[in-house]
Design a protein around this motif. Structure first.
Motif, PDB file in Angstrom:
ATOM      1  N   ASP A  51       0.831  -1.206   0.000  1.00 49.99           N
ATOM      2  CA  ASP A  51       0.000   0.000   0.000  1.00 49.99           C
ATOM      3  C   ASP A  51       0.865   1.254   0.000  1.00 49.99           C
ATOM      4  O   ASP A  51       0.541   2.248  -0.664  1.00 49.99           O
ATOM      5  CB  ASP A  51      -0.936  -0.004   1.211  1.00 49.99           C
ATOM      6  CG  ASP A  51      -2.050  -1.035   1.075  1.00 49.99           C
ATOM      7  OD1 ASP A  51      -2.308  -1.481  -0.062  1.00 49.99           O
ATOM      8  OD2 ASP A  51      -2.655  -1.401   2.107  1.00 49.99           O
ATOM      9  N   ALA A  52       1.967   1.196   0.751  1.00 44.75           N
ATOM     10  CA  ALA A  52       2.860   2.355   0.815  1.00 44.75           C
ATOM     11  C   ALA A  52       3.500   2.630  -0.548  1.00 44.75           C
ATOM     12  O   ALA A  52       3.631   3.792  -0.965  1.00 44.75           O
ATOM     13  CB  ALA A  52       3.935   2.128   1.877  1.00 44.75           C
ATOM     14  N   GLN A  53       3.895   1.575  -1.242  1.00 42.05           N
ATOM     15  CA  GLN A  53       4.482   1.755  -2.577  1.00 42.05           C
ATOM     16  C   GLN A  53       3.463   2.317  -3.547  1.00 42.05           C
ATOM     17  O   GLN A  53       3.772   3.204  -4.356  1.00 42.05           O
ATOM     18  CB  GLN A  53       5.040   0.429  -3.078  1.00 42.05           C
ATOM     19  CG  GLN A  53       6.317  -0.015  -2.385  1.00 42.05           C
ATOM     20  CD  GLN A  53       6.760  -1.400  -2.789  1.00 42.05           C
ATOM     21  OE1 GLN A  53       5.938  -2.241  -3.213  1.00 42.05           O
ATOM     22  NE2 GLN A  53       8.059  -1.677  -2.670  1.00 42.05           N
ATOM     23  N   LYS A  54       2.249   1.816  -3.486  1.00 41.08           N
ATOM     24  CA  LYS A  54       1.205   2.330  -4.381  1.00 41.08           C
ATOM     25  C   LYS A  54       0.952   3.809  -4.124  1.00 41.08           C
ATOM     26  O   LYS A  54       0.839   4.609  -5.061  1.00 41.08           O
ATOM     27  CB  LYS A  54      -0.084   1.532  -4.192  1.00 41.08           C
ATOM     28  CG  LYS A  54       0.007   0.075  -4.611  1.00 41.08           C
ATOM     29  CD  LYS A  54      -1.279  -0.666  -4.254  1.00 41.08           C
ATOM     30  CE  LYS A  54      -1.137  -2.154  -4.474  1.00 41.08           C
ATOM     31  NZ  LYS A  54      -2.347  -2.900  -4.048  1.00 41.08           N
ATOM     32  N   ASP A  55       0.855   4.168  -2.846  1.00 38.45           N
ATOM     33  CA  ASP A  55       0.586   5.568  -2.507  1.00 38.45           C
ATOM     34  C   ASP A  55       1.745   6.476  -2.917  1.00 38.45           C
ATOM     35  O   ASP A  55       1.537   7.633  -3.299  1.00 38.45           O
ATOM     36  CB  ASP A  55       0.323   5.713  -1.007  1.00 38.45           C
ATOM     37  CG  ASP A  55      -0.995   5.065  -0.575  1.00 38.45           C
ATOM     38  OD1 ASP A  55      -1.857   4.851  -1.444  1.00 38.45           O
ATOM     39  OD2 ASP A  55      -1.142   4.771   0.629  1.00 38.45           O
ATOM     40  N   MET A  56       2.961   5.956  -2.818  1.00 39.38           N
ATOM     41  CA  MET A  56       4.141   6.768  -3.122  1.00 39.38           C
ATOM     42  C   MET A  56       4.308   7.001  -4.621  1.00 39.38           C
ATOM     43  O   MET A  56       4.656   8.104  -5.049  1.00 39.38           O
ATOM     44  CB  MET A  56       5.399   6.111  -2.557  1.00 39.38           C
ATOM     45  CG  MET A  56       6.689   6.850  -2.898  1.00 39.38           C
ATOM     46  SD  MET A  56       8.134   6.183  -2.038  1.00 39.38           S
ATOM     47  CE  MET A  56       7.860   6.803  -0.380  1.00 39.38           C
ATOM     48  N   TYR A  57       4.072   5.961  -5.435  1.00 39.53           N
ATOM     49  CA  TYR A  57       4.430   6.041  -6.853  1.00 39.53           C
ATOM     50  C   TYR A  57       3.251   6.233  -7.799  1.00 39.53           C
ATOM     51  O   TYR A  57       3.376   6.921  -8.822  1.00 39.53           O
ATOM     52  CB  TYR A  57       5.205   4.783  -7.264  1.00 39.53           C
ATOM     53  CG  TYR A  57       6.506   4.606  -6.526  1.00 39.53           C
ATOM     54  CD1 TYR A  57       7.584   5.454  -6.770  1.00 39.53           C
ATOM     55  CD2 TYR A  57       6.660   3.609  -5.569  1.00 39.53           C
ATOM     56  CE1 TYR A  57       8.786   5.296  -6.085  1.00 39.53           C
ATOM     57  CE2 TYR A  57       7.849   3.452  -4.875  1.00 39.53           C
ATOM     58  CZ  TYR A  57       8.909   4.299  -5.140  1.00 39.53           C
ATOM     59  OH  TYR A  57      10.085   4.155  -4.452  1.00 39.53           O
ATOM     60  N   LEU A  58       2.121   5.609  -7.506  1.00 35.35           N
ATOM     61  CA  LEU A  58       1.064   5.550  -8.522  1.00 35.35           C
ATOM     62  C   LEU A  58       0.421   6.879  -8.901  1.00 35.35           C
ATOM     63  O   LEU A  58       0.178   7.112 -10.097  1.00 35.35           O
ATOM     64  CB  LEU A  58      -0.007   4.531  -8.110  1.00 35.35           C
ATOM     65  CG  LEU A  58       0.438   3.065  -8.179  1.00 35.35           C
ATOM     66  CD1 LEU A  58      -0.715   2.138  -7.816  1.00 35.35           C
ATOM     67  CD2 LEU A  58       0.967   2.724  -9.568  1.00 35.35           C
ATOM     68  N   PRO A  59       0.111   7.779  -7.968  1.00 31.98           N
ATOM     69  CA  PRO A  59      -0.530   9.026  -8.402  1.00 31.98           C
ATOM     70  C   PRO A  59       0.272   9.775  -9.467  1.00 31.98           C
ATOM     71  O   PRO A  59      -0.293  10.245 -10.467  1.00 31.98           O
ATOM     72  CB  PRO A  59      -0.640   9.830  -7.103  1.00 31.98           C
ATOM     73  CG  PRO A  59      -0.741   8.787  -6.034  1.00 31.98           C
ATOM     74  CD  PRO A  59       0.193   7.695  -6.487  1.00 31.98           C
ATOM     75  N   ASN A  60       1.583   9.869  -9.283  1.00 32.86           N
ATOM     76  CA  ASN A  60       2.412  10.580 -10.257  1.00 32.86           C
ATOM     77  C   ASN A  60       2.661   9.775 -11.525  1.00 32.86           C
ATOM     78  O   ASN A  60       2.911  10.346 -12.591  1.00 32.86           O
ATOM     79  CB  ASN A  60       3.747  10.972  -9.627  1.00 32.86           C
ATOM     80  CG  ASN A  60       3.621  12.190  -8.732  1.00 32.86           C
ATOM     81  OD1 ASN A  60       3.068  13.206  -9.130  1.00 32.86           O
ATOM     82  ND2 ASN A  60       4.100  12.080  -7.508  1.00 32.86           N
ATOM     83  N   MET A  61       2.600   8.433 -11.432  1.00 30.72           N
ATOM     84  CA  MET A  61       2.774   7.608 -12.628  1.00 30.72           C
ATOM     85  C   MET A  61       1.487   7.586 -13.455  1.00 30.72           C
ATOM     86  O   MET A  61       1.528   7.606 -14.687  1.00 30.72           O
ATOM     87  CB  MET A  61       3.189   6.194 -12.249  1.00 30.72           C
ATOM     88  CG  MET A  61       4.580   6.128 -11.628  1.00 30.72           C
ATOM     89  SD  MET A  61       5.082   4.450 -11.170  1.00 30.72           S
ATOM     90  CE  MET A  61       5.428   3.752 -12.794  1.00 30.72           C
ATOM     91  N   VAL A  62       0.345   7.546 -12.797  1.00 31.83           N
ATOM     92  CA  VAL A  62      -0.929   7.577 -13.514  1.00 31.83           C
ATOM     93  C   VAL A  62      -1.074   8.880 -14.290  1.00 31.83           C
ATOM     94  O   VAL A  62      -1.537   8.894 -15.442  1.00 31.83           O
ATOM     95  CB  VAL A  62      -2.100   7.369 -12.529  1.00 31.83           C
ATOM     96  CG1 VAL A  62      -3.443   7.687 -13.193  1.00 31.83           C
ATOM     97  CG2 VAL A  62      -2.110   5.929 -12.012  1.00 31.83           C
TER      98      VAL A  62
END
Length: 593
Positions: free
Chosen positions: A142-153
């Motif tokens: 969950d921490a990795q998703k929160d850290m990377y996904l918003p800016n990658m999406v």
């Protein structure tokens, strides 16, 4: 300069008249009304035709350049990337939680064709980011998703996949990239990766590399491979960017095509990385990205064939050469246009029937992915797993062939760079190689996918074809003869090839593997035959229903009849080759080649 017009009308026909997406039970499909999908496709069409297509030749001519460790993309790319990003196109089918629009994958696939046709090299920057984000979504904490996904999406940050090394491509068990565990739970990544698409560029604030490597002390071979998130810049806990990581560009590859994409040699010199998924399960995590990428690459083959075909049609109508053999069709002109000649028409119909059939095949595959992911349909998941090597291998092999046919329509002008046709051929060529070379796709299909789950999925495919033919037969004698009987015969050829593998492959595996490429192509033809039968039925129903657009549907029927009569019988040739076995293939000693 070549032109591009988004084939939105044909996409709408496939989505709504053939596949009937709005009636499917998959969650989210009830929102896919014709007006809604039409509006999205029209907007994507404007962007790709007006903004991206004019940059295609620019990217091909200028390429990318490396200066002092920084890669600069071609003129206009950065501004176009901002437009794509600001329009929300990069997160069309990604979760709303991370800034996406949560549309079904099938709509993303339809839009994806438009992007790839207009500018394949450009589209790879956000296309690979989508794949990397999907891998993090599936396997990250969950921490990795929160850290990377918003800016990658949003593509404020982009992503890559790092597999290949100078000494190993397909055989990833040979890789030498090492991952040394650190006391804080991170790893120090050391090694070199090559052929890294979008590895470095000037269009995003950060680049999130997904890197395969081996943890020190782990198992040998492929069982010891893990996957790591290695950002170009460290990401602080508050989401801000920190220090530059120890990852640098060694060089940019000089390539045959896709010049506008920065294909890099990447050096990892003790770069900080973070495990994605489980230790020694890197291939499982990477294949989340690879399977999506393989469908996307299959679409690239189709997309280059589409844009090349569009331009070949324009040229064939404009270029005056010779007279029709049956007499001048334009006596007021010094010659007739190329399109009056039967061999030019054969070439154009080869292209047209492939592109339209392939488009339906891709979108059907995308529907299966939605059914598997959104609807948790295990049968759909198994079927699309079976079809993935066919989509990738067949559509890119044939897509490349079609760009060559389109180039040939131009004669000598097709060989001259200023006409732009050679770029489509050069750009299409890579699709047969990356994300698993097509020979590997064929081996995967025959060696692994046919027997998957006890052969359940290939039998389901045969049943699907058989049921369709049985249900639709007897209503229209002409349709039966033109569409259903050829499909039935081709499906029997495919079943006979599968039976040959069962009877002869166990005692000598070379008998199966020597026929794997033929089987992949045979399977592809049957899939396009099924799509054409479905499209022919939809066209026939529209005409019977009193449509005012008779020209479109009559053209669809004529094109389908061409494919069934002139292309689908190739299954017989492929079967003959398969049944010849391995003896002739394996007869020579290595020294005699």
């Amino acid at each position: 300069m070549p032109s591009y017009t988004a084939p939105t009308k044909d996409m709408q026909f496939v989505l709504h008249d053939v596949l009937k997406i709005n009636e499917a039970a998959t969650p989210g499909y009830d929102e896919l009304e014709r007006d809604f999908t039409g509006a999205i496709l029209e907007e994507a069409g404007k962007l790709t035709s007006d903004v991206l297509a004019p940059l295609n030749a620019v990217g091909d001519t200028e390429g990318c350049r490396l200066e002092n460790g920084v890669v600069y993309t071609p003129k206009g790319f950065k501004e176009a990337f901002d437009q794509v990003r600001n329009g929300g196109w990069t997160g069309l089918d990604m979760p709303e939680q991370y800034g996406g629009q949560n549309m079904p994958y099938v709509l993303g696939a339809a839009v994806g064709e438009l992007f790839s046709s207009s500018n394949q090299a450009f589209t790879m920057y956000h296309g690979l980011t989508h794949g990397a984000a999907s891998a993090i979504l599936a396997h990250g904490t969950d921490a990795q998703k929160d850290m990377y996904l918003p800016n990658m999406v949003s593509c404020e940050w982009t992503g890559t996949m790092n597999l290949t090394e100078p000494h190993c491509g397909t055989d990833l068990g040979l890789m030498r990239t090492k991952a040394a565990p650190q006391s804080d739970g991170s790893y120090k990544i050391t090694g070199q990766k090559i052929f890294i698409s979008s590895g470095e560029h000037d269009m995003a604030d950060n680049i999130i590399h997904l890197v395969l490597g081996k943890i020190e002390g782990g198992p040998e071979g492929i069982k010891g491979v893990s996957l790591f998130i290695v950002p170009k810049f460290a990401v602080n806990e508050d989401g801000s960017l920190g220090a530059r990581n120890e990852v640098t560009v060694g060089s940019i590859e000089e390539k045959m095509g896709i010049h506008g994409n920065s294909t890099c040699v990447m050096n990892y010199d003790g770069a900080t990385g973070y495990l994605l998924g489980e230790e020694h399960k890197g291939m499982r995590a990477m294949f989340t990205m690879m399977n999506e990428a393989r469908l996307g690459v299959g679409q690239q083959g189709l997309a280059q064939a589409e844009v090349a075909y569009q331009n070949a049609v324009i040229y064939a109508n404009d270029r005056l050469q010779g007279r029709a053999v049956t007499g001048a069709e334009f006596p007021d002109k010094p010659a007739d246009p190329l399109i009056v000649h039967p061999d030019i028409r054969r070439s154009l119909l080869d292209q047209k029937s492939f592109v339209e059939g392939g488009r339906a095949f891709i979108l059907w595959g995308a529907m299966l992915i939605d059914a598997a992911h959104r609807g948790k349909d295990k049968d759909a998941d198994g079927l699309v797993s079976l079809l993935t090597p066919v989509i990738k291998g067949f559509l890119t092999d044939k897509g490349y062939d079609m760009t060559v046919k389109a180039q040939q329509v131009y004669g000598g002008h097709g060989y001259i760079e200023e006409w732009g046709m050679s770029q489509f051929t050069r750009d299409a060529r890579i699709a047969m190689i990356y994300e698993g070379a097509n020979g590997v796709q064929a081996l995967d299909l025959v060696g692994r996918k046919l027997a998957q789950d006890g052969g359940k999925h290939v039998m389901a495919f045969f049943d699907l074809v058989k049921s369709f033919v049985k249900d639709k037969a007897g209503q229209d004698a002409e349709f039966d003869a033109s569409f259903l009987e050829p499909l039935k015969a081709a499906s029997k050829d495919l079943q006979a090839a599968g039976m040959y593998f069962m009877q002869n492959g166990m005692k000598n595996p070379n008998n199966a593997l020597s026929g794997s490429n033929d089987f992949m192509h045979m399977f592809g033809h049957v899939c396009l035959g099924l799509m054409w039968a479905k499209m022919g039925l939809a066209a026939k129903e529209a005409l019977a229903g009193g449509t005012t657009d008779t020209a479109f549907f009559e053209t669809k029927l004529a094109t389908g009849r061409y494919y069934m009569a002139r292309q689908l019988p190739a299954t017989s040739l492929h079967l003959t080759r398969i049944q010849s076995g391995a003896d002739t293939v394996m007869a020579l000693d290595a020294a005699n080649f």
